[in-house]
Structure formats: C-alpha cells, structure tokens
Design a protein around this motif. Structure first.
Motif: not given
Length: 418
Positions: A164-173, A177-179, A202-209
C-alpha cells in the motif's frame, strides 16, 4: 503538558489482579536498555523481549529504530504508565533468520511473553506461524502484507503495508502523470519482493505502463547497470523498496546515468542522515510513510513530542545528530507505543496483560489512535489488521523532507495479504 495515558493506580491494580498475574522470578534487565535472555513474567514486571538488527544488512535503519523502542520502554517505566515494569531483554540478531529463531527460542523457554518486538520481513514471516501457535503478539518493523492474512493472526505493525505504500505512490503518479511508465526496483529477498506483485497489479489497474523489474541488492556499491536498464525502458518513476544505503548508491549514480528518472522510495529508503549527507542527490526524491519524520514529531506538540524530548535529555542524545534523531527513531517509539497500548488496553478491560491471547484481543481496542500524535490514526480489527490506509507523501527539497499531500487508499478486502 497533560498526558492521557489511562494508567491505573498501581496499588489498586495489584490488589484487583493479584490472582490472575503470572508469578515468577524477575528475568533479564529492567527498563529498555538491557541485553539479556530473560523470559519470566514476574509479579512486578511484564516481559516483552526485542529482536533488533544493529549490525546486519539493515542495521543502517535498524539501529535507530531499536534505540527508539528501548528509549520508549524506559520512558513508560519511569512514568509508571502501567502498574508493572516492562522488562525488555533484547538482542541484535544481525538480520540472520537462524539467529532470530535462536533468540526467540530463548525468550520463550520456560514461560512465554505476551508480546515481542521484532524486526525484518524474512525473520518475521518465518516466525509468524510459531508466534500464532505460542499465542504471542508480535509487533515488528516488517510491513509485509503477508502478515495480515489469517495464517499470521498474531502479527501487528504500525504503518501502511509495503504494497500500500507503493500503491500510494502509484495513485499520486496516476493522478499527476497518467501516461507515465513505472518500474519496481528492489533487493531480491522477501523484504524487497514484498510490494512488487500487488503493486504492479494496481499500476496496471490505474492504466500506468509497467516496465521490467530491476534488482538492486542491499549491499550494492553501484547502480549504473540498473539505471541503464531503467533508461533503456523509458521509465519515468522507479518505485524503490530497499534500505537507505542502496538508495544512496542509486541516487549517487543517477546524475551521470539517468537524471530524468524520479525515484519514489518506500519506508526504509529515505531518512534524515542520508538526506543531510548528500542533499543534492536526494533532491526531488519522493517518499511515503504513515508516520511523522523526526522534525514532524517534534513539531506535532503532542505526548510523543514530550516523550522524545525527555528521552534525548535523559540519555544525553543530541537532537542535531541525525544518526539517531531521524524518522527511524520515531518508528521505534511507535513500536513501543503499540506494546504499551496493548498492555494498557488489557488492564483497562480486566484482561490478563501477561497473556498473549488477552493482549491480542486488546490490540483491537486501538481505534483512531494517533500514537501520541506521531502517526496517522491507527485502527485494528479482527477482520482487518491494516492499521491505516493513509499515506503521507513527502518530497525532498533543499536537504529536508517537505510534506506534500496525503493519499487515502480504499480499504479493499482483496488487498489483504497482497
């Protein structure tokens, strides 16, 4: 400053609970600074042993954490915050799982303590089944999501879990910076691997590469190969699960190899000593935790501030020495507070504070508790031992932590254990 400790009168407590307290010889060293192998829970003490890494692979962050826990327990004893002394025999297991097992066996021979303060992911996970069988509440510095499953019912910790620490970073990204393309960089051990699978999902769920994983060992002395791998994959953000030493190696090589990449560190990768030692390398680094930095703890003005100030004065510690005056010291104080609150809650509920099963039940009385203003509010329930889903995001600027924002993550059941 007033203290809302819920402490009972010592004489009243001893009269009321004399029939339920375990009787035995006082073992080990009283207070928080002794090293010993005592395990008895005598009538005038409750034994809560400690396993710390002060000389092994994670000792750069382990030592100040250990000092924080020992200082906190000494403070509790000196201020009579529970009717009995907390006896805290503790040892440096040097981040070696067999050594941790040996000390655990010594701590639990004879009578079993109600709680233990532990440390790393490999050893905490290795002991999780044993502590459940022995019914010993195990408060550790491992924030592995594996410790939240039904298979590890006696494990507790005081932070966002690693994933969830990683998820917090990923949500902010994703919000800013959605792309972007992200990659996980980590040491190839249970600690390093802990957030990777769930984080990538979670990164893939958010649409991040998501680029290929990158390995950076705990004992790395160069990160040029790893940075070239990130550069060749056009990675915008590296999610880094490691300790502060390899983080410093990564950042010292970043300027020459790939200065455009933003490094997002999880809880052990960034601390005040490293930032002050090389502020130019840490400039722009992002960081996440659920509790305060050392300066943030001092600025909070709560009971935690009073404790830290008194601890440093008592021990002759220098507030300007970042080797101890850093966020890992705050982490250690929080571990001590979790022990205190588990014991206090057991006493308040007329349970037996020398019984691990009773103390475990008492951990679930921790609700919306800011740990003396040192952390985001913690709540534990039988169904969900994640203390919080709130990440405090920081950015390093001009040699210090600058608080950026909080990220509130959903309390999803499918994230328990992942």
């Amino acid at each position: 400053m007033g203290h809302d400790y819920n402490a009972h009168n010592r004489r009243t407590f001893m009269k009321a609970t004399a029939g339920t307290m375990a009787v035995g010889a006082l073992a080990g060293c009283l207070g928080g600074n002794g090293n010993g192998n005592g395990n008895g829970n005598g009538g005038d003490s409750i034994t809560v042993p400690g396993l710390y890494d002060e000389s092994g692979g994670t000792s750069d962050v382990g030592r100040p954490t250990a000092i924080g826990s020992r200082d906190a327990i000494t403070y509790f004893n000196e201020n009579d915050l529970i009717p009995q002394e907390i006896n805290h025999p503790n040892n440096d297991y040097a981040y070696e799982v067999p050594q941790a097992q040996q000390y655990y066996d010594e701590y639990t021979s004879g009578s079993e303590p109600p709680m233990i303060i532990g440390w790393g992911t490999a050893d905490t996970e290795a002991l999780s089944g044993t502590v459940a069988e022995d019914e010993i509440v195990y408060v550790s510095a491992s924030y592995s999501a594996n410790l939240l499953t039904e298979e590890a019912p006696y494990n507790f910790f005081g932070n966002l879990d690693y994933t969830s620490q990683a998820r917090a970073h990923l949500k902010w990204i994703a919000d800013n910076d959605a792309e972007a393309t992200i990659a996980f960089i980590f040491s190839n051990n249970p600690f390093g691997q802990a957030p990777v699978e769930g984080g990538k999902q979670y990164a893939e769920e958010l649409g991040l590469n998501v680029a290929e994983d990158i390995n950076l060992p705990l004992d790395a002395n160069s990160a040029t190969t790893q940075l070239r791998q990130a550069r060749d994959a056009d990675v915008d953000y590296l999610i880094h699960q490691n300790t502060a030493a390899p983080m410093q190696v990564l950042l010292s090589d970043r300027e020459d190899i790939y200065p455009d990449v933003t490094v997002c560190g999880l809880t052990y990768t960034v601390d005040e000593p490293r930032i002050q030692e090389s502020p130019e390398n840490f400039e722009g680094v992002r960081y996440v935790s659920a509790f305060r930095t050392f300066q943030g703890a001092l600025d909070s003005g709560g009971d935690g501030t009073s404790m830290i100030e008194e601890n440093f004065e008592r021990e002759g510690r220098d507030m300007d020495d970042p080797s101890v005056a850093n966020l890992n010291y705050v982490r250690g104080c929080i571990h001590g507070l979790l022990v205190l609150k588990g014991l206090q809650n057991a006493i308040d509920a007329d349970r037996d504070p020398t019984s691990g099963s009773d103390v475990r039940q008492s951990m679930f009385d921790i609700e919306d508790d800011t740990m003396w203003d040192l952390a985001e509010p913690f709540t534990y329930t039988e169904e969900d031992r994640r203390p919080t889903m709130t990440g405090r995001l920081f950015e390093v600027s001009d040699g210090s932590f600058e608080f950026d924002t909080t990220v509130e993550l959903p309390r999803r059941d499918d994230w328990i254990g992942l």
